[in-house]
Scaffold this motif. Structure first.
Motif, short mmCIF file in Angstrom:
data_model
loop_
_atom_site.label_atom_id
_atom_site.label_comp_id
_atom_site.label_asym_id
_atom_site.label_seq_id
_atom_site.Cartn_x
_atom_site.Cartn_y
_atom_site.Cartn_z
N VAL A 166 3.78 -17.94 4.04
CA VAL A 166 3.01 -16.90 3.37
C VAL A 166 2.31 -17.45 2.14
O VAL A 166 1.18 -17.05 1.83
N ILE A 200 13.00 -9.61 3.29
CA ILE A 200 12.28 -8.54 3.98
C ILE A 200 11.52 -7.69 2.98
O ILE A 200 10.35 -7.35 3.18
N LEU A 210 2.70 -8.02 1.73
CA LEU A 210 1.66 -7.36 2.53
C LEU A 210 0.81 -6.44 1.65
O LEU A 210 -0.41 -6.37 1.79
N ALA A 267 5.75 -15.46 -2.83
CA ALA A 267 6.14 -15.33 -1.42
C ALA A 267 7.48 -15.99 -1.13
O ALA A 267 7.86 -16.99 -1.75
N ASP A 311 9.46 -17.31 2.40
CA ASP A 311 9.38 -17.52 3.84
C ASP A 311 10.70 -17.07 4.47
O ASP A 311 11.74 -17.69 4.26
N VAL A 312 10.65 -15.98 5.25
CA VAL A 312 11.87 -15.39 5.78
C VAL A 312 12.65 -16.37 6.66
O VAL A 312 13.85 -16.60 6.47
N ALA A 337 6.31 -9.15 11.21
CA ALA A 337 6.93 -8.99 9.89
C ALA A 337 6.97 -7.51 9.51
O ALA A 337 7.97 -7.01 8.98
N ASP A 360 10.53 -8.68 0.09
CA ASP A 360 9.47 -9.55 -0.41
C ASP A 360 8.28 -9.55 0.55
O ASP A 360 7.11 -9.54 0.12
N ASP A 361 8.57 -9.54 1.85
CA ASP A 361 7.51 -9.45 2.86
C ASP A 361 6.69 -8.18 2.67
O ASP A 361 5.46 -8.20 2.73
N PHE A 394 1.91 -11.06 11.22
CA PHE A 394 2.13 -10.03 10.21
C PHE A 394 2.59 -8.72 10.84
O PHE A 394 3.31 -7.94 10.20
#
Length: 415
Positions: free
Chosen positions: A369, A166, A173, A137, A139-140, A75, A168-169, A72
């Motif tokens: 994620v 990005i 978080l 989520a 997944d990048v 990320a 979305d990440d 994380f």
């Protein structure tokens, strides 16, 4: 095709291997798999009246709550650079439509998940409602890989997809921190994380640069970099992680306050871009030093979290898949259209409205994620296993994305 395979081996292969091994193991011998997941590494029993209780460190906790903090943090590094740098990917008008589409890619899955859960009845809704964030989520690494396969490396939709992932990440978080506490909240402990971040920034970053003002040789900054290196930030990271744990917030997010304090270059080339290896700033140096350890961590994460029996399929499985397969593509399409047309932010040259739907299909790969959120949204048991199965089944969505690209008439650009 070599570049695609190279990307896969660099960022995804160990995670896939761990997940496949877990699935096979859990379905061949579920009892031994559960014993492995909950293996006790260290146990402390209270001694006397001054001791505050019993503590147990399991393998699952070590990976999910301690080591995943490194994942994380990386990320967060990508998000931080995208937001703060002058040429950051999430700054300016170019990021407007992807940001609006990201909102759709999160609201759509939530609406589908909770809407269908409501139709299933109050008992089902009560059992699965807390998993509403699982299908939000993206997944990048996997999404970027599939995006390159569908659009080609040179298609503007790939960059659009990366911006969306990005963003979305970043949203993911925030969701984890706010909506999925790990224990009873004690927010005063966050002061420890804040103090650690402020102290390490002031003493190891700001002060040396301040002392070097007007001196091109930068002796103080050089001494701190050469003699102290990453150690002050490691100590601050440990303190911040402990603050998050005691605050009742997911400790895997505990390194986030420290990432912005680390000296960084004023350029970003993208997720794990090879060009960044030539940058000499400490943040990029730390990221690339952590690259291979984090790959091992992701292997362990897949091994410890993906082991669900195929008989665990249930309501949560279908709800997660519906949120991803229906909510993501249509949410990205609707909000992306609003951003591009109604709000007049436009699309990158070479992109069509229909490409938004294909991007939504690619972004429906939640995997890493989604698995993490499923593991914290529900207690261990049938509902958690069913939700994890839905997250795992999102990976074959890649086939649907390829088919959607063909039907939409996507013309691949580059390799």
């Amino acid at each position: 095709m070599y570049r695609v395979w190279n990307f896969l081996t660099n960022y995804s292969l160990l995670l896939i291997l761990g997940a496949v091994m877990a699935l096979i193991w859990a379905n061949l011998n579920a009892e031994s798999y559960r014993a492995f997941v909950h293996f006790v590494i260290w146990e402390h029993a209270p001694i006397g009246h001054l001791d505050d209780g019993h503590r147990t460190l399991t393998l699952h906790y070590l990976v999910n709550d301690v080591l995943m903090a490194l994942f994380f943090a990386i990320a967060a590094k990508e998000v931080w650079e995208a937001v703060i740098l002058k040429q950051g990917a999430l700054r300016g008008r170019k990021a407007a439509t992807p940001l609006v589409a990201t909102l759709g890619g999160m609201l759509g899955p939530v609406a589908v998940y909770l809407g269908l859960a409501t139709l299933m009845g109050s008992e089902t809704y009560s059992a699965v409602a807390n998993g509403w964030a699982i299908p939000t989520a993206t997944d990048v690494a996997f999404s970027y890989l599939v995006g390159r396969i569908v659009f080609g490396a040179g298609h503007p939709a790939v960059r659009f997809l990366l911006l969306l992932a990005i963003a979305d990440d970043a949203a993911g978080l925030i969701i984890l921190a706010i909506f999925y506490p790990s224990a009873e909240l004690a927010p005063e402990w966050l002061l420890l994380s804040l103090a650690a971040a402020v102290a390490v920034f002031a003493l190891a970053n700001w002060l040396p640069r301040r002392l070097d003002t007007g001196n091109q040789d930068r002796p103080n900054s050089t001494w701190v970099r050469q003699k102290l290196s990453f150690w002050p930030y490691l100590l601050a990271a440990c303190a911040s992680w402990y603050g998050f744990q005691e605050a009742g917030i997911q400790p895997a997010l505990g390194l986030l306050p420290i990432v912005p304090t680390i000296p960084h270059a004023d350029r970003a080339f993208g997720l794990f871009a090879e060009a960044e290896q030539y940058l000499t700033d400490l943040l990029n140096h730390i990221e690339h030093a952590l690259k291979h350890p984090v790959e091992v961590v992701l292997f362990l994460f897949g091994l410890l979290n993906a082991g669900v029996e195929v008989t665990a399929i249930g309501d949560a499985t279908w709800l997660v898949l519906a949120g991803l397969l229906i909510g993501k593509p249509f949410g990205v399409l609707l909000m992306g259209w609003l951003g591009a047309r109604a709000f007049k932010f436009g699309l990158p040259a070479g992109m069509r409205i229909v490409d938004l739907f294909v991007i939504g299909c690619v972004a429906a790969i939640g995997f890493t994620v989604s698995l993490f959120i499923a593991s914290v949204a529900f207690d261990a048991g049938p509902v958690q296993d069913a939700a994890k199965l839905g997250a795992l089944l999102s990976f074959p969505v890649a086939i649907i994305a390829v088919v959607a690209g063909r039907l939409a008439g996507v013309v691949r650009v580059g390799n």
